[in-house]
Design a protein around this motif. Structure first.
Motif, PDB file in Angstrom:
ATOM      1  N   VAL A  75      30.647  43.006  34.055  1.00  0.00           N
ATOM      2  CA  VAL A  75      31.055  42.764  35.788  1.00  0.00           C
ATOM      3  C   VAL A  75      33.074  41.673  35.586  1.00  0.00           C
ATOM      4  N   ALA A  76      33.522  41.149  35.667  1.00  0.00           N
ATOM      5  CA  ALA A  76      35.002  40.050  35.717  1.00  0.00           C
ATOM      6  C   ALA A  76      35.013  39.771  36.465  1.00  0.00           C
ATOM      7  N   ASN A  77      36.074  38.873  36.640  1.00  0.00           N
ATOM      8  CA  ASN A  77      36.970  37.747  37.851  1.00  0.00           C
ATOM      9  C   ASN A  77      38.285  37.934  37.097  1.00  0.00           C
ATOM     10  N   SER A  78      38.801  38.345  38.628  1.00  0.00           N
ATOM     11  CA  SER A  78      40.268  38.594  38.079  1.00  0.00           C
ATOM     12  C   SER A  78      41.315  38.893  38.869  1.00  0.00           C
ATOM     13  N   SER A  79      42.555  38.043  38.677  1.00  0.00           N
ATOM     14  CA  SER A  79      43.653  38.214  39.328  1.00  0.00           C
ATOM     15  C   SER A  79      44.456  39.491  39.539  1.00  0.00           C
ATOM     16  N   GLY A  80      43.786  39.736  39.059  1.00  0.00           N
ATOM     17  CA  GLY A  80      44.668  41.523  39.792  1.00  0.00           C
ATOM     18  C   GLY A  80      44.763  42.458  38.353  1.00  0.00           C
TER      19      GLY A  80
END
Length: 331
Positions: free
Chosen positions: A75-80
């Motif tokens: 899993v990861a969190n990102s603006s793009g």
């Protein structure tokens, strides 16, 4: 976690070499003549997935594989750009991935993330997405690959500057944009290792200046809310506890107004004939300010971090035509 070292950047370069492009260095003779100095661009816009982020993502998974610790799910969190990088890297290692982001994420970046095989979970705010990924990371067999706050991410991102400095040998200043600080931290490590006399300098949007505020206060200060900036890759709410100590070692730091971000995005696209993200182009405002302070002709290296721009962002950038104002250095 221990802070990474220059040796970690060297090891990362070995791990990822077969999976990433050694991106080119470009310069513009016209820009150099206008400025009276030399500016070289490490063009990560021509990297696979169109951004430097792939370096860190692949390095994390290759490092985990070395240690027999590959997860069952990522899993990861990102603006793009980190989203695309994790999706691509996960596909290389045949691991399913889910990316947590906002509903305002660049459409071109979201589409690429899905194309590379990851699932996309979108939320109204960055804080909601960050909270959701933290919860998901608690599931058995799941690993969270953060966008910047991990030693192997920092080491991987540092390989862009490492390659550029191996090619150039000697420069006077090294510049990179700052969002969460992973690229800047890795750039500092590579620069201190290969070109210790060079000044290392960061830049971020004035309207998303959490890093500058943190440096002024000597502690990590988060943005009060979502930042409305053309440089969406630098709109991170706060820098990390691993990246902040590196930011504190920088030789200088600049905050850039939105008009300057649009101005340099237009001019770099025109001069270099490539797509340049506003987050990358923003750094040129810092370069010009720094060059005005130099007493002799100098050489600057700019880590041009990415080139993924959707139609909406492009329209915003070109609302005003800045190409009738050449970037001539004024003493």
């Amino acid at each position: 976690m221990q802070l990474p070292t220059f040796d970690d950047v060297l090891l990362a370069a070995q791990r990822i070499s077969s999976h990433v492009h050694r991106t080119p260095l470009l310069n513009s003779s016209l820009l150099d003549s206008w400025l009276g100095h030399k500016v070289y661009f490490k063009v990560e816009a021509l990297q696979r997935i169109g951004a430097f982020k792939l370096r860190g993502a692949i390095n994390v998974l290759a490092w985990l594989e070395e240690n027999g610790a590959l997860p069952q799910h990522i899993v990861a969190n990102s603006s793009g750009n980190h989203a695309q990088a994790v999706a691509y890297a996960a596909s290389l290692f045949n691991i399913p991935a889910t990316i947590y982001t906002t509903k305002t994420v660049s459409r071109v970046k979201a589409a690429a993330t899905l194309y590379y095989g990851a699932q996309l979970a979108q939320f109204d705010t960055r804080n909601e997405a960050d909270a959701a990924v933290a919860t998901a990371a608690q599931q058995p067999g799941t690993m969270w690959i953060p966008p910047f706050n991990h030693p192997q991410i920092i080491a991987g991102q540092g390989t862009a500057a490492l390659e550029a400095l191996q090619d150039l040998k000697q420069v006077d200043g090294v510049f990179a944009p700052v969002g969460g600080g992973g690229l800047m931290a890795g750039t500092l490590l590579a620069s201190r290792g290969l070109c210790p006399t060079a000044q290392v300098i960061g830049a971020e949007p004035l309207v998303a200046n959490d890093a500058a505020n943190s440096l002024r206060e000597g502690r990590i200060v988060a943005l009060p809310g979502p930042a409305d900036t053309l440089a969406d890759g630098a709109a991170t709410p706060a820098v990390g506890d691993l990246t902040f100590p590196f930011l504190q070692q920088l030789d200088d730091f600049y905050e850039v107004e939105e008009a300057q971000i649009a101005y340099w995005t237009q001019w770099l696209q025109h001069l270099l004939k490539i797509h340049v993200e506003p987050t990358s182009a923003m750094v040129m405002a810092a370069v010009v300010s720094w060059l005005q302070e130099q007493e002799k002709p100098s050489t600057a290296l700019v880590i041009l971090s990415g080139g993924n721009i959707d139609q909406t962002r492009m329209q915003q950038i070109w609302q005003t035509d800045y190409l009738n104002q050449p970037p001539i250095l004024v003493d």
